[in-house]
Design a protein around this motif. Structure first.
Motif, PDB file in Angstrom:
ATOM      1  N   ASP A  48     -34.505  12.953 -38.902  1.00 52.15           N
ATOM      2  CA  ASP A  48     -34.030  13.081 -37.325  1.00 52.15           C
ATOM      3  C   ASP A  48     -34.836  11.965 -36.440  1.00 52.15           C
ATOM      4  O   ASP A  48     -35.929  11.501 -37.017  1.00 52.15           O
ATOM      5  CB  ASP A  48     -34.332  14.566 -36.806  1.00 52.15           C
ATOM      6  CG  ASP A  48     -33.291  14.821 -35.590  1.00 52.15           C
ATOM      7  OD1 ASP A  48     -32.945  14.051 -35.008  1.00 52.15           O
ATOM      8  OD2 ASP A  48     -33.119  16.269 -35.466  1.00 52.15           O
ATOM      9  N   GLU A  52     -36.064  14.541 -31.780  1.00 54.62           N
ATOM     10  CA  GLU A  52     -35.200  15.512 -32.505  1.00 54.62           C
ATOM     11  C   GLU A  52     -33.882  15.591 -31.913  1.00 54.62           C
ATOM     12  O   GLU A  52     -33.261  16.722 -31.752  1.00 54.62           O
ATOM     13  CB  GLU A  52     -35.864  16.768 -32.067  1.00 54.62           C
ATOM     14  CG  GLU A  52     -37.377  17.074 -32.550  1.00 54.62           C
ATOM     15  CD  GLU A  52     -37.937  16.695 -34.007  1.00 54.62           C
ATOM     16  OE1 GLU A  52     -37.122  16.725 -34.658  1.00 54.62           O
ATOM     17  OE2 GLU A  52     -38.873  16.614 -34.152  1.00 54.62           O
ATOM     18  N   LYS A 138     -37.678  15.110 -41.904  1.00 51.49           N
ATOM     19  CA  LYS A 138     -38.048  16.178 -40.969  1.00 51.49           C
ATOM     20  C   LYS A 138     -38.069  17.457 -41.914  1.00 51.49           C
ATOM     21  O   LYS A 138     -38.947  18.103 -41.600  1.00 51.49           O
ATOM     22  CB  LYS A 138     -37.096  16.375 -39.834  1.00 51.49           C
ATOM     23  CG  LYS A 138     -37.078  15.164 -38.815  1.00 51.49           C
ATOM     24  CD  LYS A 138     -38.377  15.138 -38.046  1.00 51.49           C
ATOM     25  CE  LYS A 138     -38.323  14.221 -37.068  1.00 51.49           C
ATOM     26  NZ  LYS A 138     -39.274  14.417 -35.966  1.00 51.49           N
ATOM     27  N   GLU A 167     -40.923  22.126 -44.255  1.00 49.53           N
ATOM     28  CA  GLU A 167     -41.182  21.016 -43.146  1.00 49.53           C
ATOM     29  C   GLU A 167     -42.505  20.118 -43.463  1.00 49.53           C
ATOM     30  O   GLU A 167     -42.736  19.201 -42.603  1.00 49.53           O
ATOM     31  CB  GLU A 167     -41.249  21.551 -41.815  1.00 49.53           C
ATOM     32  CG  GLU A 167     -39.866  22.465 -41.296  1.00 49.53           C
ATOM     33  CD  GLU A 167     -40.052  22.875 -39.956  1.00 49.53           C
ATOM     34  OE1 GLU A 167     -39.808  22.347 -38.947  1.00 49.53           O
ATOM     35  OE2 GLU A 167     -40.282  24.245 -40.057  1.00 49.53           O
ATOM     36  N   ARG A 223     -35.773  24.127 -39.288  1.00 48.75           N
ATOM     37  CA  ARG A 223     -36.719  23.776 -38.449  1.00 48.75           C
ATOM     38  C   ARG A 223     -37.094  24.828 -37.627  1.00 48.75           C
ATOM     39  O   ARG A 223     -37.956  24.790 -36.624  1.00 48.75           O
ATOM     40  CB  ARG A 223     -35.998  22.788 -37.403  1.00 48.75           C
ATOM     41  CG  ARG A 223     -35.474  21.516 -38.016  1.00 48.75           C
ATOM     42  CD  ARG A 223     -36.301  20.771 -38.811  1.00 48.75           C
ATOM     43  NE  ARG A 223     -37.586  20.224 -38.189  1.00 48.75           N
ATOM     44  CZ  ARG A 223     -37.947  19.369 -37.366  1.00 48.75           C
ATOM     45  NH1 ARG A 223     -36.672  18.751 -37.046  1.00 48.75           N
ATOM     46  NH2 ARG A 223     -38.880  19.049 -36.834  1.00 48.75           N
TER      47      ARG A 223
END
Length: 231
Positions: A48, A52, A138, A167, A223
């Motif tokens: 990403d 984001e 990411k 992550e 995320r």
């Protein structure tokens, strides 16, 4: 480079609903050759922008958006697939390019120059986008998948469960990623993918559980710590 254009509908099922549909689909569709007893593993590294962009465009429900990922089915694999999915109204376009393990590992480190060694124009397009817009690794998402296919209309039904992510570690070929669950283990994501229209007998089977399509993204789920709880 391979390209697929089709519609996709997603549903959130309980594990019991999944087991019922799994049994019913076994009677009328062809199981994926990789299914085995418990399905097969899928692991994806998502990229990403620094802002984001792809995450927030999905969260905001934009009609035109994209996501870029690197996918493998086995940490011992000699290759990985670079994929770009583009949402265009009701349709999803997916383009894929097979990369060597070495080039895939470079992408995991944020170095995209290896894409310039490929003759395919899709590789150069990805190189340009990922550099110009400052794409970075990411998250990695991994899950088990069972899939069924029908020859008509490129129909494919998948069930994704045991979804977990990280992550902090972007080594897509690592045999020992430290991952955490991002969805209740008793929930399953069903995706129904088809070209132009869904055949009536498949629509009836899918509709028996009385579920409506939902907007759920395994990338956005992954995320959950880094973004959902940031603010």
């Amino acid at each position: 480079m391979s390209e697929v254009l089709r519609q996709e509908k997603k549903y959130l099922l309980s594990y019991d609903q999944f087991r019922r549909l799994d049994h019913q689909l076994m009677q009328v569709l062809h199981p994926d050759s990789h299914n085995g007893t418990d399905g097969y593993a899928v692991r994806s590294l998502y990229f990403d922008t620094l802002q984001e962009r792809d995450f927030y465009e999905k969260e905001d429900g934009l009609e035109v958006r994209r996501k870029i990922r690197l996918r493998t089915y086995d940490p011992d694999s000699s290759f990985a697939m670079l994929e770009m999915k583009q949402k265009q109204g009701e349709n999803q376009k997916k383009r894929s390019l097979r990369l060597t393990r070495a080039d895939a590992e470079e992408l995991c480190r944020g170095n995209y120059s290896g894409l310039l060694r490929y003759e395919d124009s899709f590789a150069r397009e990805c190189y340009g986008i990922m550099n110009m817009m400052c794409y970075r690794p990411k998250s990695i998402v991994e899950y088990q998948r069972k899939a069924f296919v029908a020859k008509e209309n490129q129909t494919r039904i998948t069930f994704d469960f045991s979804i977990r992510a990280t992550e902090s570690d972007f080594r897509i070929f690592s045999p020992d990623l430290n991952q955490y669950p991002v969805l209740d283990p008793y929930l399953v994501i069903m995706e129904v993918k088809f070209n132009r229209f869904l055949l009536s007998y498949i629509k009836e089977l899918v509709g028996r559980e009385g579920k409506s399509p939902v907007s759920v993204s395994k990338y956005c789920l992954s995320r959950s710590i880094g973004l959902h709880y940031m603010y």
